[in-house]
Design a protein around this motif. Structure first.
Motif, PDB file in Angstrom:
ATOM      1  N   ILE A   1       0.863  -1.178   0.000  1.00 42.08           N
ATOM      2  CA  ILE A   1       0.000   0.000   0.000  1.00 42.08           C
ATOM      3  C   ILE A   1       0.904   1.233   0.000  1.00 42.08           C
ATOM      4  O   ILE A   1       1.851   1.324   0.783  1.00 42.08           O
ATOM      5  N   GLY A   2       0.615   2.203  -0.861  1.00 43.45           N
ATOM      6  CA  GLY A   2       1.432   3.406  -0.932  1.00 43.45           C
ATOM      7  C   GLY A   2       1.435   4.161   0.380  1.00 43.45           C
ATOM      8  O   GLY A   2       0.374   4.490   0.930  1.00 43.45           O
ATOM      9  N   CYS A   3       2.625   4.436   0.886  1.00 40.60           N
ATOM     10  CA  CYS A   3       2.753   5.149   2.149  1.00 40.60           C
ATOM     11  C   CYS A   3       4.152   5.715   2.244  1.00 40.60           C
ATOM     12  O   CYS A   3       5.053   5.306   1.501  1.00 40.60           O
ATOM     13  N   GLY A   4       4.339   6.643   3.140  1.00 39.60           N
ATOM     14  CA  GLY A   4       5.680   7.181   3.315  1.00 39.60           C
ATOM     15  C   GLY A   4       5.751   8.117   4.500  1.00 39.60           C
ATOM     16  O   GLY A   4       4.732   8.688   4.925  1.00 39.60           O
ATOM     17  N   PRO A   5       6.959   8.303   5.020  1.00 34.29           N
ATOM     18  CA  PRO A   5       7.157   9.269   6.097  1.00 34.29           C
ATOM     19  C   PRO A   5       7.167  10.683   5.545  1.00 34.29           C
ATOM     20  O   PRO A   5       7.330  10.893   4.334  1.00 34.29           O
ATOM     21  N   ILE A   6       7.005  11.661   6.396  1.00 32.28           N
ATOM     22  CA  ILE A   6       7.114  13.065   6.009  1.00 32.28           C
ATOM     23  C   ILE A   6       8.472  13.545   6.501  1.00 32.28           C
ATOM     24  O   ILE A   6       8.645  13.916   7.664  1.00 32.28           O
ATOM     25  N   ASN A   7       9.452  13.498   5.627  1.00 31.26           N
ATOM     26  CA  ASN A   7      10.841  13.717   6.009  1.00 31.26           C
ATOM     27  C   ASN A   7      11.204  15.194   6.076  1.00 31.26           C
ATOM     28  O   ASN A   7      10.770  15.990   5.249  1.00 31.26           O
ATOM     29  N   THR A   8      12.030  15.516   7.040  1.00 29.63           N
ATOM     30  CA  THR A   8      12.721  16.796   7.024  1.00 29.63           C
ATOM     31  C   THR A   8      13.922  16.659   6.086  1.00 29.63           C
ATOM     32  O   THR A   8      14.285  15.548   5.670  1.00 29.63           O
TER      33      THR A   8
ATOM     34  N   ALA B   1      21.761   5.795  -2.353  1.00 30.80           N
ATOM     35  CA  ALA B   1      22.038   4.737  -3.334  1.00 30.80           C
ATOM     36  C   ALA B   1      21.862   5.227  -4.763  1.00 30.80           C
ATOM     37  O   ALA B   1      22.542   4.741  -5.675  1.00 30.80           O
ATOM     38  N   ARG B   2      20.982   6.202  -4.967  1.00 27.37           N
ATOM     39  CA  ARG B   2      20.734   6.739  -6.308  1.00 27.37           C
ATOM     40  C   ARG B   2      21.678   7.896  -6.656  1.00 27.37           C
ATOM     41  O   ARG B   2      21.521   8.532  -7.686  1.00 27.37           O
ATOM     42  N   ASN B   3      22.647   8.163  -5.778  1.00 31.37           N
ATOM     43  CA  ASN B   3      23.642   9.219  -6.036  1.00 31.37           C
ATOM     44  C   ASN B   3      22.988  10.568  -6.299  1.00 31.37           C
ATOM     45  O   ASN B   3      23.329  11.275  -7.256  1.00 31.37           O
ATOM     46  N   ASN B   4      22.075  10.944  -5.413  1.00 30.21           N
ATOM     47  CA  ASN B   4      21.381  12.213  -5.562  1.00 30.21           C
ATOM     48  C   ASN B   4      22.157  13.403  -5.015  1.00 30.21           C
ATOM     49  O   ASN B   4      21.643  14.534  -5.017  1.00 30.21           O
ATOM     50  N   LEU B   5      23.353  13.163  -4.521  1.00 28.68           N
ATOM     51  CA  LEU B   5      24.262  14.233  -4.135  1.00 28.68           C
ATOM     52  C   LEU B   5      25.554  14.058  -4.910  1.00 28.68           C
ATOM     53  O   LEU B   5      25.948  12.938  -5.252  1.00 28.68           O
ATOM     54  N   VAL B   6      26.222  15.171  -5.198  1.00 26.50           N
ATOM     55  CA  VAL B   6      27.485  15.124  -5.917  1.00 26.50           C
ATOM     56  C   VAL B   6      28.499  15.986  -5.183  1.00 26.50           C
ATOM     57  O   VAL B   6      28.196  17.104  -4.764  1.00 26.50           O
ATOM     58  N   ASP B   7      29.673  15.453  -4.971  1.00 25.02           N
ATOM     59  CA  ASP B   7      30.758  16.172  -4.317  1.00 25.02           C
ATOM     60  C   ASP B   7      31.708  16.744  -5.364  1.00 25.02           C
ATOM     61  O   ASP B   7      32.234  16.005  -6.207  1.00 25.02           O
TER      62      ASP B   7
ATOM     63  N   THR C   1      19.863  11.888   4.013  1.00 25.29           N
ATOM     64  CA  THR C   1      20.483  10.690   4.584  1.00 25.29           C
ATOM     65  C   THR C   1      19.655   9.433   4.307  1.00 25.29           C
ATOM     66  O   THR C   1      19.993   8.356   4.799  1.00 25.29           O
ATOM     67  N   ASP C   2      18.606   9.576   3.524  1.00 24.32           N
ATOM     68  CA  ASP C   2      17.769   8.426   3.170  1.00 24.32           C
ATOM     69  C   ASP C   2      18.592   7.421   2.361  1.00 24.32           C
ATOM     70  O   ASP C   2      19.295   7.803   1.415  1.00 24.32           O
ATOM     71  N   PRO C   3      18.552   6.150   2.702  1.00 24.77           N
ATOM     72  CA  PRO C   3      19.400   5.178   2.001  1.00 24.77           C
ATOM     73  C   PRO C   3      19.112   5.092   0.504  1.00 24.77           C
ATOM     74  O   PRO C   3      20.013   4.825  -0.285  1.00 24.77           O
ATOM     75  N   HIS C   4      17.871   5.317   0.105  1.00 25.39           N
ATOM     76  CA  HIS C   4      17.565   5.268  -1.325  1.00 25.39           C
ATOM     77  C   HIS C   4      18.134   6.492  -2.040  1.00 25.39           C
ATOM     78  O   HIS C   4      18.675   6.379  -3.146  1.00 25.39           O
ATOM     79  N   VAL C   5      18.000   7.652  -1.410  1.00 30.55           N
ATOM     80  CA  VAL C   5      18.577   8.883  -1.983  1.00 30.55           C
ATOM     81  C   VAL C   5      20.075   8.728  -2.150  1.00 30.55           C
ATOM     82  O   VAL C   5      20.657   9.098  -3.182  1.00 30.55           O
TER      83      VAL C   5
END
Length: 409
Positions: A324-331, A343-349, A337-341
């Motif tokens: 069932i579709g659900c999710g937290p409301i993240n700050t 893992a998908r390399n959504n930040l670049v250094d 720091t989300d593991p999926h974010v």
């Protein structure tokens, strides 16, 4: 995270490598468009006013740690080389013309008619450079009764209708928490440029891409715009609820809030079967999505009592187990720091000009054969002036020094 350094000037790669952009943009809509092109490999020459540059250089606080760069500027200006040039002067205009003759694309977000005063309008450049793609991003486009008006994100959000749809039902109209009108205009601009490039590839002809922020805003009203066109009735503000699907909203739990997204009747039945609510499936007020939309308050109040019985973590685990579709409301600290974010390399250094590390939000486009190219950090004002004038126009150090003395660059 991927890594890059600014020790040497790396050559662009990606599907737009070999193309050069003359970038006359500032603030957000235009820079967003050009950064997308730059990330895809275009060589970008960002033209900035000597002494001050892009307005967002002064949008502080906050600054990127240790860099002196405003966070706002850093977010939309990587992969660009900064050339200071006063286009209000005749010599600055001559240099601009010489550079444009060596460019494929020009992107600008000045008010309608401003660049024509400097001999840099589309109608002036097109006869000289017939293959040039000239993208203009303005508040209201090149035509129409509002064309001469300046455009600002909050103004467009107000005029474009989204503020009438956003916020609590009994609250005041609310803008979105990020400048979506600017961002959508920039992305539509990039799409338009890519389409124009395909046309030029086939015909050799350039053209003007006319992007109005209000136009793009109206375009992304999406289902809410269609709801109005289908009914002739202005959609009400629903807070965190969906206008066409119920339940699809925020619910309070025993220790916080979650989003519950039940997109069809089969999912609603599965939800009811799992949590002892089988009687709701037989109730005509709950049986179909159309009935649930018609009885929104009853459905919301009924499920709110159920969701309040357990913690957010309990609900997320139980709902995910039955798909069932659900999710937290993240700050934002939780987002980054989300593991999926991660893992998908959504930040670049990257590394800035002084060797300081700088972390940026990555480009979300994933290309299997020609990946996004992170080669340059956001530039210091005028950082590449000498390099560009030497490499592209063959000017000597003495000639550049004279231009700098006269405050042309």
């Amino acid at each position: 995270m991927s890594n890059s350094t600014a020790e040497a000037m790396p050559q662009p790669s990606g599907p737009l490598a070999g193309l050069t952009v003359f970038d006359l943009t500032r603030v957000l809509a235009g820079p967003t468009c050009v950064q997308m092109l730059a990330d895809l490999g275009a060589n970008v020459i960002k033209i900035e006013k000597p002494g001050s540059g892009d307005d967002t250089r002064s949008f502080v606080p906050p600054e990127m740690p240790g860099t002196g760069q405003s966070a706002y500027f850093a977010g939309a200006n990587r992969n660009k080389r900064s050339l200071t040039l006063d286009i209000a002067t005749s010599e600055g205009q001559r240099i601009a013309h010489d550079l444009i003759g060596r460019c494929d694309i020009l992107v600008e977000n000045f008010k309608v008619g401003t660049l024509s005063r400097y001999g840099l309008g589309y109608e002036q450049l097109a006869p000289i450079h017939p293959s040039l793609i000239y993208c203009s991003i303005t508040g209201f486009g090149q035509t129409g009764p509002y064309a001469a008006r300046p455009g600002y994100d909050s103004l467009i959000q107000a005029m474009g209708g989204i503020m009438s749809l956003t916020g609590a039902p009994d609250g005041e109209p609310m803008k979105v928490g990020v400048p979506v009108a600017d961002l959508f205009a920039g992305l539509y601009g990039a799409i338009g440029v890519l389409a124009a490039l395909r046309h030029r590839e086939a015909t050799g002809e350039g053209q003007q891409v006319d992007i109005g922020m209000l136009d793009t805003h109206v375009a992304w009203l999406a289902n809410q715009g269609m709801n109005y066109l289908a009914t002739g009735t202005n959609p009400p503000r629903l807070g965190n609820q969906h206008p066409n699907i119920v339940p699809y909203q925020v619910f309070a739990t025993a220790d916080g809030h979650i989003v519950l997204s039940i997109g069809n009747d089969a999912s609603f039945a599965r939800f009811c079967n799992r949590f002892g609510l089988d009687h709701l499936i037989e109730n005509s007020n709950f049986a179909t999505n159309a009935a649930r939309v018609a009885n929104r308050t009853l459905v919301t109040e009924t499920l709110a009592a159920v969701l309040s019985r357990h913690s957010s973590a309990w609900w997320l685990e139980a709902l995910e187990a039955i798909k069932i579709g659900c999710g937290p409301i993240n700050t934002l600290d939780q987002v980054f720091t989300d593991p999926h974010v991660i893992a998908r390399n959504n930040l670049v250094d990257l590394t800035d000009q002084s060797g300081n590390p700088i972390t940026l939000v990555a480009n979300p486009v994933r290309l299997s054969a020609t990946p996004v190219d992170y080669r340059l950090p956001p530039p210091i004002l005028g950082e590449h002036t000498d390099e560009v004038l030497t490499d592209m126009l063959g000017l000597s150090a003495t000639e550049i020094a004279a231009l700098r003395r006269d405050k042309i660059v």
